[in-house]
Design an enzyme around this catalytic site. Structure first.
Site, short mmCIF file in Angstrom:
data_model
loop_
_atom_site.label_atom_id
_atom_site.label_comp_id
_atom_site.label_asym_id
_atom_site.label_seq_id
_atom_site.Cartn_x
_atom_site.Cartn_y
_atom_site.Cartn_z
N TYR A 188 0.85 -1.20 0.00
CA TYR A 188 0.00 0.00 0.00
C TYR A 188 0.89 1.25 0.00
CZ TYR A 188 -2.94 3.58 2.27
OH TYR A 188 -3.59 4.75 2.60
N LYS B 184 1.41 4.29 -2.82
CA LYS B 184 1.29 5.73 -2.50
C LYS B 184 2.59 6.46 -2.84
CE LYS B 184 -2.95 5.74 -0.66
NZ LYS B 184 -4.07 6.47 -1.26
#
Ligand code: NAP
Length: 257
Positions: A161, A165
């Site tokens: 994740y 990002k």
């Protein structure tokens, strides 16, 4: 004395993933600052419920998956037909369906994360620029991407994740140069904000988790929405290509998400 008008009066904003949490708080803040807002999310009933709570005529809801090209086209056509302009795009929809070490990561889940968090965000910008009636690049405007502090420090069990990002932050910088001087592109990077998305990271141990934050508490959706409204407004007229950390001091104190 100078009079300050509502900062977003006359602007139209699209916020993806805004039936709850940070996206909904951004929608509330934008409407309070004078904008007309379009919100999206996958579940139509919850999205309609969220939209119904706003004053009439301020919010339109279109349900769909943020990484679906047909949905993107439908949303932008709706904005063109109803409002005739798009000034602000907030790429807020983001997912993290996996928890665990990278060596065990299901690569199909990883692809899905990239589809929504990275490629979906790029696709919204592309479609908004290519749309003949909206022409974001020709009209000028502001794009704000929702990153995370996990882009900057390895975050245990949610590393991919964070990787998605980190790529979103580089996309932000790259687009800021490509789309200048008409479109400003920035990101915000929150630490833990108390929403459904982050519940597993603090529920039942909020005091212990908060202890790592110099400001002594976790974030609220409103901590993020005010910063996003600033980046969307003319007050940030000379700000582009930036990632604004919203973390209660976590990173500067050496902490991680
Ligand atoms: N909360 C945090 O601690 C935190 C920290 C840093 C960054 N962020 C980022 O902030 C953003 C918002 O997070 P949040 O905490 O507000 O999450 P949330 O409370 O879970 O809300 C997510 C919203 O997005 C919608 N959504 C989820 N996946 C979607 C998809 N594929 N397509 C369209 N809509 C979708 C959800 O509705 P449906 O389920 O109906 O689709 C919901 O309205 C995300 O990008 C997240 O990565 C959050």
């Amino acid at each position: 004395m100078t009079d300050f008008a509502p900062r977003l009066a006359g602007r139209t904003a699209l916020i993806t993933g805004a039936s709850r949490g940070i996206g909904l708080a951004i929608a509330r803040r934008f409407v309070a600052e004078g904008a007309r807002v379009v919100i999206t999310a996958r579940k139509p009933e919850l999205l309609a419920e969220a939209a119904a709570a706003f004053p009439e005529g301020t919010v339109l809801a279109v349900a769909g998956k943020s990484d679906d090209p047909d949905h993107q086209a439908q949303v932008l056509d709706t904005i063109a037909a109803e409002y005739g302009q798009l000034d602000i795009l907030v790429n807020n929809a983001g997912i993290n369906p996996v928890y665990g070490p990278l060596v065990d990561l299901d690569l199909d889940a990883a692809r899905r994360i990239l589809e929504v968090n990275l490629l979906g965000s790029l696709a919204w910008v592309q479609q908004a620029c290519r749309h003949p009636k909206l022409d974001l690049r020709g009209r000028g405007g502001s794009v704000i991407n929702l990153s995370s502090v996990s882009a900057q420090t390895p975050a245990a069990n949610i590393a991919f994740y964070g990787i998605s990002k980190a790529a979103l932050e580089q996309l932000t910088r790259s687009l800021s140069v490509e789309l200048a001087p008409t479109v400003r592109v920035n990101a915000v990077a929150p630490a833990v904000v108390k929403t459904d998305f982050a519940r597993a990271l603090y529920e039942g141990r909020e005091d212990a988790v908060s202890a790592a934050y110099p400001l002594g508490r976790l974030g609220t959706p409103e901590d993020v929405s005010g910063a996003v409204a600033f980046l969307a407004s003319d007050d940030a007229g000379w700000v582009t290509g930036q990632v604004l950390n919203l973390d209660g001091g976590l990173l500067v104190a050496g902490g991680s998400a």
